[in-house]
Structure formats: structure tokens, C-alpha cells
Design a protein around this motif. Structure first.
Motif, PDB file in Angstrom:
ATOM      1  N   TYR A  52       0.813  -1.215   0.000  1.00 15.12           N
ATOM      2  CA  TYR A  52       0.000   0.000   0.000  1.00 15.12           C
ATOM      3  C   TYR A  52       0.852   1.273   0.000  1.00 15.12           C
ATOM      4  O   TYR A  52       0.331   2.375  -0.169  1.00 15.12           O
ATOM      5  N   ILE A  53       2.173   1.126   0.221  1.00 18.18           N
ATOM      6  CA  ILE A  53       3.079   2.277   0.129  1.00 18.18           C
ATOM      7  C   ILE A  53       3.742   2.317  -1.245  1.00 18.18           C
ATOM      8  O   ILE A  53       3.670   3.318  -1.958  1.00 18.18           O
ATOM      9  N   LEU A  54       4.406   1.244  -1.611  1.00 17.25           N
ATOM     10  CA  LEU A  54       5.054   1.162  -2.926  1.00 17.25           C
ATOM     11  C   LEU A  54       4.979  -0.272  -3.414  1.00 17.25           C
ATOM     12  O   LEU A  54       5.660  -1.156  -2.880  1.00 17.25           O
ATOM     13  N   PRO A  55       4.162  -0.551  -4.418  1.00 21.87           N
ATOM     14  CA  PRO A  55       4.037  -1.920  -4.931  1.00 21.87           C
ATOM     15  C   PRO A  55       5.236  -2.295  -5.793  1.00 21.87           C
ATOM     16  O   PRO A  55       5.960  -1.429  -6.292  1.00 21.87           O
ATOM     17  N   SER A  56       5.431  -3.581  -5.961  1.00 18.85           N
ATOM     18  CA  SER A  56       6.498  -4.052  -6.843  1.00 18.85           C
ATOM     19  C   SER A  56       6.087  -3.852  -8.296  1.00 18.85           C
ATOM     20  O   SER A  56       4.894  -3.756  -8.631  1.00 18.85           O
ATOM     21  N   LEU A  57       7.081  -3.796  -9.160  1.00 17.65           N
ATOM     22  CA  LEU A  57       6.808  -3.606 -10.583  1.00 17.65           C
ATOM     23  C   LEU A  57       6.020  -4.780 -11.150  1.00 17.65           C
ATOM     24  O   LEU A  57       5.115  -4.587 -11.977  1.00 17.65           O
ATOM     25  N   SER A  58       6.321  -5.995 -10.688  1.00 13.39           N
ATOM     26  CA  SER A  58       5.601  -7.166 -11.195  1.00 13.39           C
ATOM     27  C   SER A  58       4.123  -7.121 -10.826  1.00 13.39           C
ATOM     28  O   SER A  58       3.263  -7.489 -11.633  1.00 13.39           O
ATOM     29  N   SER A  59       3.797  -6.641  -9.619  1.00 14.58           N
ATOM     30  CA  SER A  59       2.388  -6.547  -9.229  1.00 14.58           C
ATOM     31  C   SER A  59       1.664  -5.461 -10.033  1.00 14.58           C
ATOM     32  O   SER A  59       0.485  -5.592 -10.351  1.00 14.58           O
ATOM     33  N   ILE A  60       2.381  -4.388 -10.372  1.00 11.91           N
ATOM     34  CA  ILE A  60       1.794  -3.338 -11.211  1.00 11.91           C
ATOM     35  C   ILE A  60       1.459  -3.895 -12.588  1.00 11.91           C
ATOM     36  O   ILE A  60       0.373  -3.635 -13.143  1.00 11.91           O
ATOM     37  N   ILE A  61       2.375  -4.661 -13.155  1.00 14.30           N
ATOM     38  CA  ILE A  61       2.142  -5.260 -14.479  1.00 14.30           C
ATOM     39  C   ILE A  61       0.959  -6.222 -14.428  1.00 14.30           C
ATOM     40  O   ILE A  61       0.121  -6.244 -15.340  1.00 14.30           O
ATOM     41  N   ARG A  62       0.857  -7.009 -13.346  1.00 10.76           N
ATOM     42  CA  ARG A  62      -0.266  -7.940 -13.219  1.00 10.76           C
ATOM     43  C   ARG A  62      -1.599  -7.187 -13.179  1.00 10.76           C
ATOM     44  O   ARG A  62      -2.571  -7.571 -13.832  1.00 10.76           O
ATOM     45  N   GLN A  63      -1.628  -6.096 -12.401  1.00  9.67           N
ATOM     46  CA  GLN A  63      -2.861  -5.312 -12.309  1.00  9.67           C
ATOM     47  C   GLN A  63      -3.191  -4.644 -13.649  1.00  9.67           C
ATOM     48  O   GLN A  63      -4.366  -4.530 -14.016  1.00  9.67           O
ATOM     49  N   PHE A  64      -2.158  -4.212 -14.348  1.00 13.73           N
ATOM     50  CA  PHE A  64      -2.375  -3.592 -15.660  1.00 13.73           C
ATOM     51  C   PHE A  64      -3.016  -4.585 -16.620  1.00 13.73           C
ATOM     52  O   PHE A  64      -3.976  -4.250 -17.336  1.00 13.73           O
ATOM     53  N   ILE A  65      -2.518  -5.813 -16.639  1.00 14.98           N
ATOM     54  CA  ILE A  65      -3.075  -6.840 -17.531  1.00 14.98           C
ATOM     55  C   ILE A  65      -4.480  -7.234 -17.082  1.00 14.98           C
ATOM     56  O   ILE A  65      -5.401  -7.358 -17.904  1.00 14.98           O
ATOM     57  N   ARG A  66      -4.665  -7.399 -15.773  1.00 15.93           N
ATOM     58  CA  ARG A  66      -5.951  -7.844 -15.245  1.00 15.93           C
ATOM     59  C   ARG A  66      -7.055  -6.823 -15.498  1.00 15.93           C
ATOM     60  O   ARG A  66      -8.205  -7.188 -15.755  1.00 15.93           O
ATOM     61  N   ASN A  67      -6.718  -5.542 -15.401  1.00 12.99           N
ATOM     62  CA  ASN A  67      -7.728  -4.490 -15.539  1.00 12.99           C
ATOM     63  C   ASN A  67      -7.584  -3.713 -16.850  1.00 12.99           C
ATOM     64  O   ASN A  67      -8.043  -2.573 -16.948  1.00 12.99           O
ATOM     65  N   PHE A  68      -6.952  -4.331 -17.835  1.00 12.54           N
ATOM     66  CA  PHE A  68      -6.638  -3.600 -19.058  1.00 12.54           C
ATOM     67  C   PHE A  68      -7.887  -3.078 -19.765  1.00 12.54           C
ATOM     68  O   PHE A  68      -7.878  -1.966 -20.304  1.00 12.54           O
ATOM     69  N   ASP A  69      -8.962  -3.877 -19.795  1.00  7.43           N
ATOM     70  CA  ASP A  69     -10.166  -3.454 -20.514  1.00  7.43           C
ATOM     71  C   ASP A  69     -10.705  -2.135 -19.972  1.00  7.43           C
ATOM     72  O   ASP A  69     -11.021  -1.214 -20.739  1.00  7.43           O
ATOM     73  N   LEU A  70     -10.814  -2.018 -18.644  1.00  9.86           N
ATOM     74  CA  LEU A  70     -11.327  -0.785 -18.049  1.00  9.86           C
ATOM     75  C   LEU A  70     -10.315   0.352 -18.175  1.00  9.86           C
ATOM     76  O   LEU A  70     -10.700   1.507 -18.423  1.00  9.86           O
ATOM     77  N   ILE A  71      -9.028   0.030 -18.001  1.00 16.75           N
ATOM     78  CA  ILE A  71      -7.995   1.060 -18.170  1.00 16.75           C
ATOM     79  C   ILE A  71      -8.039   1.615 -19.589  1.00 16.75           C
ATOM     80  O   ILE A  71      -7.957   2.838 -19.806  1.00 16.75           O
ATOM     81  N   TRP A  72      -8.192   0.748 -20.571  1.00 23.72           N
ATOM     82  CA  TRP A  72      -8.233   1.197 -21.968  1.00 23.72           C
ATOM     83  C   TRP A  72      -9.484   2.036 -22.228  1.00 23.72           C
ATOM     84  O   TRP A  72      -9.422   3.046 -22.939  1.00 23.72           O
ATOM     85  N   GLU A  73     -10.621   1.622 -21.682  1.00 17.34           N
ATOM     86  CA  GLU A  73     -11.860   2.388 -21.851  1.00 17.34           C
ATOM     87  C   GLU A  73     -11.701   3.799 -21.288  1.00 17.34           C
ATOM     88  O   GLU A  73     -12.097   4.787 -21.926  1.00 17.34           O
ATOM     89  N   TYR A  74     -11.111   3.911 -20.091  1.00 14.39           N
ATOM     90  CA  TYR A  74     -10.900   5.226 -19.483  1.00 14.39           C
ATOM     91  C   TYR A  74      -9.799   6.007 -20.188  1.00 14.39           C
ATOM     92  O   TYR A  74      -9.812   7.243 -20.198  1.00 14.39           O
ATOM     93  N   THR A  75      -8.834   5.297 -20.795  1.00 15.83           N
ATOM     94  CA  THR A  75      -7.791   5.974 -21.575  1.00 15.83           C
ATOM     95  C   THR A  75      -8.394   6.692 -22.779  1.00 15.83           C
ATOM     96  O   THR A  75      -7.999   7.819 -23.105  1.00 15.83           O
ATOM     97  N   LEU A  76      -9.346   6.061 -23.427  1.00 16.49           N
ATOM     98  CA  LEU A  76     -10.012   6.690 -24.573  1.00 16.49           C
ATOM     99  C   LEU A  76     -10.757   7.952 -24.143  1.00 16.49           C
ATOM    100  O   LEU A  76     -10.755   8.961 -24.862  1.00 16.49           O
ATOM    101  N   ILE A  77     -11.380   7.909 -22.960  1.00 14.13           N
ATOM    102  CA  ILE A  77     -12.106   9.081 -22.456  1.00 14.13           C
ATOM    103  C   ILE A  77     -11.133  10.215 -22.153  1.00 14.13           C
ATOM    104  O   ILE A  77     -11.314  11.360 -22.608  1.00 14.13           O
ATOM    105  N   THR A  78     -10.087   9.917 -21.383  1.00 14.23           N
ATOM    106  CA  THR A  78      -9.097  10.941 -21.042  1.00 14.23           C
ATOM    107  C   THR A  78      -8.363  11.434 -22.284  1.00 14.23           C
ATOM    108  O   THR A  78      -8.075  12.626 -22.422  1.00 14.23           O
TER     109      THR A  78
END
Length: 279
Positions: A52-78
Motif C-alpha cells: 500500500y506504500i510502494l508496490p512491486s513492478l511485477s504486481s503493477i504489471i499484473r494489475q495492468f493486464i488484469r484491468n486492461f479493458d477498463l484502463i483502456w476504456e478510461y484511456t479513450l475518455i481521457t
């Protein structure tokens, strides 16, 4: 018949040579970034830094892949908010910079007002725009417009007024008309300074979109960061920040590519982005 394969092979050879030259220039930068990311991953594990202070890079990549659909949808909006606000700022800021540079009245009235308004933090306007226009697209686009408009305007005015009097006298002595002098001398001389403002605006654009989504948004990457941090999901928050970074870099490099095409003669374009002179 043999000329077609030779032409294709020549283009492929040029592409390979360009890629090798780019990698040669960028090698130190790539190695530094790679080393920093490895250090980040190892440091989090070795020092047992809480997620909760500083996540590892591998956990960030996992979250990016897991939530990519929503991240991409919000990326198009922004991205849409960012692009529209930036384009409108360019469409208004550049002509207004020319008018102000060539009008003594505007330099004495509008220019000081614009400088004073530039000093005001744009985030202060966000609650007002949300109150006036609601939580939709318009208040977010206006914030992006404001953070992009003033760098373009002020650097444009500086560029269009930077031509030396000696050059003006010389061009007049050749019999050049005002219009020809503008297109052949004054505009090219103003472009380097104008592109400084455009690149500054490109950097600010995603910042403006994110701030507006924090204050009055129900969608977008800024809104998603608020949700992630509120749930202490810092790995997801960093994944969103990486996407925001990529979005900002994309807009910046588009502007830089246009700059390279429009002013290849300027000294800034004769030195590569990695600091190696082309001479």
C-alpha cells in the motif's frame, strides 16, 4: 521486374540502418530505464516495503493486464478530453498570438491580462466549471484548454516579436511585401519559440485532464486513480499512472515529430533527443 525487389530491399535496409542508429543513440537511456525498473523490483522485495506504500513492478504489471479493458476504456475518455482541449488551444492560441504580436493595442491591454491570468492555478477554476457545466465533457475540456492555451499564447507572442529590426530593415530593402516577409522570414523565425509553447502545452494537457477528473469526473483515468487510491490499491494506481504517462508521451512526440518536419533547419533539430550531435 528486378527493380521492384531491389527497391523493397533498399527500403528495408534503410529501415534497419535507422533502427540501429536510433538504438545506438538511445542505448544509455534504455539501459538506465531498465536498470531503474530492476532496482525498483529488487528494492521492494529486499526492504519488504508494504504494497500500500510502494508496490512491486511485477504486481503493477499484473494489475495492468488484469484491468486492461477498463484502463483502456478510461484511456479513450481521457485521451479524447486531452486531444480536443489541446487542438482548440492551438486553433485559438496561435492566431491570437499573431494578432497580439502585431497589434500595439492588444500588447498594451490583452497581453498583461493574459500574463496575470496565467499566474492563477488552473485547478482553482475546476469547481466553478463543474458548478456551471455539470460533470460532463465540457468542464474537463475547458480545463485542458486553459492549461494548454497560455503556454501557446505567450510563447507565440514571444516568437512573433523576436525578429530583429536589422532583419526587418533588410527584408524591406529588398522590396518584399508585408505578406511575403511574414511567410518567408517572420513565421519561420517564430516557429522554434512557438513549438516550445506547443510542447509545454502537450505536457500540461494530460495533467489538466487528470485534475478535472479528480474534481468532477465520473469516468477517465484520473477518476480511476481516485478509486484505486481510495481502496489502497497502489499497484492498480501505478498501472493507471503508467498509462497516463504513455498518453502524455504520445502527444508530446507527435508535436515533436511535427516540429522536426517543419523546422529541420533549426539547431534544436540538428541534435538528437539523446544529446548526440548529428554533425
Amino acid at each position: 521486374m528486378s527493380s521492384i525487389p531491389q527497391s523493397s530491399s533498399s527500403r528495408m535496409s534503410n529501415l534497419i540502418s535507422s533502427a540501429r542508429a536510433w538504438f545506438s543513440d538511445a542505448r544509455n537511456t534504455i539501459l538506465f530505464v531498465f536498470g531503474f525498473l530492476v532496482f525498483w523490483e529488487v528494492a521492494v522485495i529486499v526492504f519488504r516495503i508494504p504494497r500500500y506504500i510502494l508496490p512491486s513492478l511485477s504486481s503493477i504489471i499484473r494489475q495492468f493486464i488484469r484491468n486492461f479493458d477498463l484502463i483502456w476504456e478510461y484511456t479513450l475518455i481521457t485521451g479524447y478530453e486531452t486531444l480536443v482541449g489541446f487542438v482548440i488551444a492551438v486553433a485559438i492560441g496561435v492566431p491570437l498570438a499573431m494578432l497580439t504580436a502585431f497589434s500595439r493595442i492588444l500588447r498594451q491591454t490583452f497581453y498583461p491580462f493574459a500574463v496575470a491570468l496565467e499566474m492563477v492555478p488552473k485547478i482553482a477554476f475546476a469547481p466553478l466549471f463543474v458548478t456551471w457545466f455539470g460533470f460532463g465533457f465540457i468542464p474537463k475540456m475547458i480545463i485542458v484548454f486553459l492549461v494548454c492555451f497560455f503556454p501557446i499564447l505567450l510563447n507565440g507572442i514571444l516568437g512573433f516579436t523576436s525578429l530583429s529590426q536589422e532583419m526587418v530593415y533588410f527584408s524591406r530593402s529588398t522590396g518584399a511585401s508585408q505578406l511575403r516577409m511574414f511567410w518567408k522570414i517572420r513565421l519561420p523565425a517564430a516557429l522554434p519559440e512557438l513549438f516550445v509553447g506547443l510542447k509545454g502545452a502537450a505536457v500540461n494537457a494530460t495533467v489538466g485532464a487528470t485534475i478535472s477528473e479528480w474534481i468532477g469526473g465520473d469516468a477517465g483515468l484520473g477518476y480511476y486513480i481516485q478509486i484505486a487510491t481510495g481502496q489502497l490499491r497502489m499497484d492498480l494506481a501505478f498501472a493507471i499512472i503508467f498509462m497516463l504517462t504513455a498518453l502524455g508521451l504520445l502527444l508530446f512526440y507527435i508535436v515533436q515529430l511535427v516540429e522536426k518536419r517543419m523546422i529541420p533547419w533549426h539547431v534544436s533539430q540538428r541534435v538528437s533527443v539523446f544529446g548526440k550531435s548529428e554533425f
